[in-house]
Design a protein around this motif. Structure first.
Motif, short mmCIF file in Angstrom:
data_model
loop_
_atom_site.label_atom_id
_atom_site.label_comp_id
_atom_site.label_asym_id
_atom_site.label_seq_id
_atom_site.Cartn_x
_atom_site.Cartn_y
_atom_site.Cartn_z
N LYS A 55 -51.06 22.95 45.79
CA LYS A 55 -51.23 24.32 46.25
C LYS A 55 -49.95 24.71 46.98
CE LYS A 55 -54.22 27.18 49.16
NZ LYS A 55 -55.39 27.17 50.07
N ALA A 56 -49.43 25.89 46.67
CA ALA A 56 -48.20 26.37 47.31
C ALA A 56 -48.38 27.83 47.72
CB ALA A 56 -47.02 26.23 46.36
N CYS A 57 -47.79 28.19 48.83
CA CYS A 57 -47.80 29.58 49.28
C CYS A 57 -46.42 30.16 49.00
CB CYS A 57 -48.14 29.65 50.76
SG CYS A 57 -48.26 31.35 51.34
N ILE A 58 -46.34 31.06 48.00
CA ILE A 58 -45.08 31.65 47.58
C ILE A 58 -45.13 33.15 47.83
CG2 ILE A 58 -43.48 31.95 45.65
CD1 ILE A 58 -44.85 29.49 44.32
N THR A 62 -27.17 26.81 45.26
CA THR A 62 -27.84 28.02 44.75
C THR A 62 -29.24 28.20 45.33
OG1 THR A 62 -28.86 26.93 42.82
CG2 THR A 62 -26.60 27.75 42.55
N TRP A 63 -29.71 27.24 46.11
CA TRP A 63 -31.06 27.30 46.66
C TRP A 63 -31.07 28.18 47.90
CZ3 TRP A 63 -32.84 21.46 46.65
CH2 TRP A 63 -32.75 20.97 45.35
N ASP A 64 -32.10 28.99 48.03
CA ASP A 64 -32.27 29.82 49.23
C ASP A 64 -32.96 28.97 50.29
OD1 ASP A 64 -32.91 31.60 51.19
OD2 ASP A 64 -33.67 33.15 49.84
N LYS A 65 -32.16 28.38 51.16
CA LYS A 65 -32.70 27.44 52.15
C LYS A 65 -33.28 28.15 53.36
CE LYS A 65 -29.93 23.71 50.45
NZ LYS A 65 -28.80 22.84 50.59
N THR A 66 -33.26 29.49 53.36
CA THR A 66 -33.91 30.23 54.45
C THR A 66 -35.40 30.33 54.20
OG1 THR A 66 -33.63 32.41 53.38
CG2 THR A 66 -31.82 31.61 54.79
N ILE A 67 -35.84 30.02 52.98
CA ILE A 67 -37.25 30.12 52.59
C ILE A 67 -37.83 28.70 52.53
CG2 ILE A 67 -38.88 30.90 50.82
CD1 ILE A 67 -37.32 33.22 51.92
N LYS A 68 -38.88 28.45 53.29
CA LYS A 68 -39.59 27.17 53.23
C LYS A 68 -40.94 27.42 52.58
CE LYS A 68 -36.52 24.86 55.59
NZ LYS A 68 -35.46 24.31 54.80
N ILE A 69 -41.19 26.75 51.47
CA ILE A 69 -42.44 26.95 50.73
C ILE A 69 -43.30 25.71 50.89
CG2 ILE A 69 -43.46 27.37 48.46
CD1 ILE A 69 -40.82 28.84 47.74
N PRO A 70 -44.40 25.80 51.63
CA PRO A 70 -45.26 24.62 51.82
C PRO A 70 -46.00 24.28 50.51
CG PRO A 70 -46.21 26.52 52.94
CD PRO A 70 -44.89 26.96 52.38
N VAL A 71 -46.01 23.00 50.17
CA VAL A 71 -46.68 22.52 48.96
C VAL A 71 -47.58 21.36 49.36
CG1 VAL A 71 -46.38 21.58 46.64
CG2 VAL A 71 -44.70 23.18 47.54
N ARG A 72 -48.85 21.41 48.94
CA ARG A 72 -49.81 20.37 49.34
C ARG A 72 -50.52 19.82 48.13
NH1 ARG A 72 -55.24 21.01 51.37
NH2 ARG A 72 -54.98 23.24 51.18
N LEU A 73 -50.60 18.49 48.04
CA LEU A 73 -51.30 17.83 46.93
C LEU A 73 -52.80 18.00 47.08
CD1 LEU A 73 -51.23 15.83 44.49
CD2 LEU A 73 -51.37 13.98 46.17
N LEU A 74 -53.46 18.48 46.01
CA LEU A 74 -54.91 18.64 46.02
C LEU A 74 -55.59 17.58 45.15
CD1 LEU A 74 -55.22 22.52 45.65
CD2 LEU A 74 -55.27 21.16 47.75
N ALA A 75 -54.99 17.21 44.05
CA ALA A 75 -55.61 16.22 43.15
C ALA A 75 -54.53 15.46 42.39
CB ALA A 75 -56.52 16.92 42.15
#
Length: 194
Positions: free
Chosen positions: A45-48, A181-194
């Protein structure tokens, strides 16, 4: 028909899917149960940009009928695939996923970076082995006017540690340059669900 010899990934918006028969929480629970019944399929699950998404990773050779449903899903493009081995040992470490937003105007560099990694595939495999990773796969996908990368990695503490005196590989320098090239000002949390 998708090539199941390649790893695949799907992105799905939890709250905005079309043709849904169930509430978002019911669909999420159903997808997680489905993934657990299929070896090695992983759901994150990620919040983008303020919206929640499911990121589904399917390794080469896997099939899962639930992913053929008529819901709104975005299949993403494989950009780099460095498999050391097909290892389904459940004693490996938990998989790691990351979602990275690219800076504006850097989209063309994804193709260039992927082409360079493909040419240096053996080096890419050596590089991830040094990091104690069994395999690593990168995907790209657009959302709105932005382009993102989805990285899936399977680390293993069973791989031997690398010696500190190893020379840097060309592929590592290429990857380090691509990270600019990565926008390092944006942190996108990613969590393992399964």
């Amino acid at each position: 028909m998708p090539d199941i010899a390649q790893p695949r990934a799907f992105i799905a918006s939890i709250g905005k899917r079309e043709n849904s028969q169930f509430s978002a929480s019911d669909r999420l629970a159903h997808e997680i149960r489905s993934a657990r019944s299929v070896q090695c399929v992983r759901i994150f699950k990620a919040c983008i940009d303020g919206a929640d998404y499911l990121l589904t990773y399917m390794p080469p050779g896997s099939t899962c009928p639930t992913y053929q449903a008529d819901e709104c899903k975005l299949q993403v493009d494989v950009r780099s695939d460095a498999f050391q081995s097909i290892c389904t040992d459940s004693t490996n470490d938990d998989p790691i996923a990351a979602v990275i937003k690219l800076k504006e105007g850097c989209t063309w560099q994804v193709e260039h970076w992927a082409a360079q990694l493909a040419m240096l595939n053996l080096e890419a495999k050596e590089s991830i082995r040094r990091e104690r990773v069994i395999f690593e796969t990168w995907f790209s996908f657009p959302l709105g006017r932005s382009v993102y990368l989805f990285a899936y990695m399977q680390p293993s503490h069973f791989l031997p540690k690398s010696k500190d005196d190893l020379s840097q590989l060309e592929v590592d320098a290429i990857h380090a340059e691509f990270k600019l090239t990565w926008d390092k000002t944006i942190k996108i949390p990613v969590r393992l669900l399964a």
